[in-house]
Write a protein that holds these residues in place. Sequence first.
Motif, mmCIF file in Angstrom:
data_model
loop_
_atom_site.group_PDB
_atom_site.id
_atom_site.type_symbol
_atom_site.label_atom_id
_atom_site.label_comp_id
_atom_site.label_asym_id
_atom_site.label_seq_id
_atom_site.Cartn_x
_atom_site.Cartn_y
_atom_site.Cartn_z
ATOM 1 N N ASP A 115 0.662 -1.713 -0.510
ATOM 2 C CA ASP A 115 0.269 0.659 0.003
ATOM 3 C C ASP A 115 1.530 1.041 0.105
ATOM 4 N N GLN A 158 0.238 3.654 2.831
ATOM 5 C CA GLN A 158 0.122 3.461 3.985
ATOM 6 C C GLN A 158 2.395 3.504 4.140
ATOM 7 N N ARG A 170 2.860 7.500 4.226
ATOM 8 C CA ARG A 170 2.626 7.583 5.476
ATOM 9 C C ARG A 170 4.180 7.708 7.302
ATOM 10 N N GLY A 171 5.050 5.883 6.289
ATOM 11 C CA GLY A 171 5.278 5.639 7.575
ATOM 12 C C GLY A 171 6.535 6.180 7.773
ATOM 13 N N GLY A 190 -6.005 4.281 0.177
ATOM 14 C CA GLY A 190 -4.885 3.219 0.485
ATOM 15 C C GLY A 190 -4.671 3.527 -1.826
ATOM 16 N N GLU A 206 9.209 -3.026 -1.743
ATOM 17 C CA GLU A 206 8.869 -2.028 -0.168
ATOM 18 C C GLU A 206 9.943 -1.067 0.161
#
Length: 401
Positions: free
Chosen positions: A251, A254, A257-258, A281, A288
Amino acid sequence: MPIDVESKLLIVDDLPENLLALEALIRGPGRPVYQASSAEQALALLLEHEFALAILDVQMPGMNGFELAEMMRGTERTRHIPIIFVSAAGREMNYAFKGYESGAVDFLQKPLDAQTVSSKVSVFVDLYRHRKALKHEIDALAVSHRRQEALVQQLQCTQRELERAVRMRDDFMSMVSHELRTPLNTLYLETQVRKLHLSKNNMAPFAPDRLPAMIERDQRQIQNMVRLIDDMLDVTRMRSGALSIQPRPVDLAQLARGVVESLAQQAEAVGPPIRFEAPAGVPGVWDEFRIEQVLTNLITNALRYGAGKQVEVSVRQEGGRARMSVSDQGPGIAAEDHARIFEQFERTDDSRRQAPGLGLGLYIARQIVRSHGGEIDLASAPGQGAAFSVILPLSAETPAA
């Protein structure tokens, strides 16, 4: 040495028996003879063939030999053909003088002497062959010269590339030495100070309330060295085509955001918090770790060069693609530097003055994005900040890194 070339001969006379007799005198291997019974027929043959020699009868009905010679001298295609005039008229007609005025190279009186005619024709045939051989050699020399010029240009280009590579290597080694020395020197000085405190049994700097700050400083210097080493290793992997890309469902909103949350403390140290905008999302298939590496690099650069002003990060889906954007309100980047800053070890003059670095971050970021089948866009101008946009297909195409 003359090249083996066919030497065509043209004979022009209005009497067929004269043409037959003359051809018998001059024909030979490699010298075909073309007959014309009038100046008009001769002109047609001259347009079709290249002749080594033309033998013209002076007295012909219609256009005579002198008029034909003048027409030949007035045409670029035929002006260089040697002309021999033949005539049965007496010497008192002064035809020889007029023939030379018309551009003839020789004048023969009938009846013709077989040996004289044969030898003169052989001379002009040899001259024609020598001229052809010389032209062939000149053309070959011209081709060789062009090839040598091309080779010289190629060698000069290769030399410039090698010189640039040597300069890049030297600059790289200088930058690496400088960048690694800074955190190492800091750590070394810290250890020396701590060693001095311990030798004097001064335990105050090691009090529980001061240890976290001490550890954080050490970690920051170690992380700086690890980042430099990782960048160099990534560049080496990219050059050898060994950069590992391992896509899996992620995602993107997400993930972004992290990254923003992990850099929140760094953002607060230089200016306002990072403004983040993303939908619920943005699912896709990417590596990743590598995408996080790209976004971290872009946000870190925005914080470093953003002049302490607002940094904005956004993630959204656009059809079959995802877009991550990082924008700042810093000094901006001139148009002529847009492509250059994505190359290895390249930085703008302003960025070089503002902060240290190897100039590898954007190069690595672009290679990672391209290895996912995407691209990085830059919109910036001096005094207007910079906006980097990462466009990714929702499913990584993973071409060769």
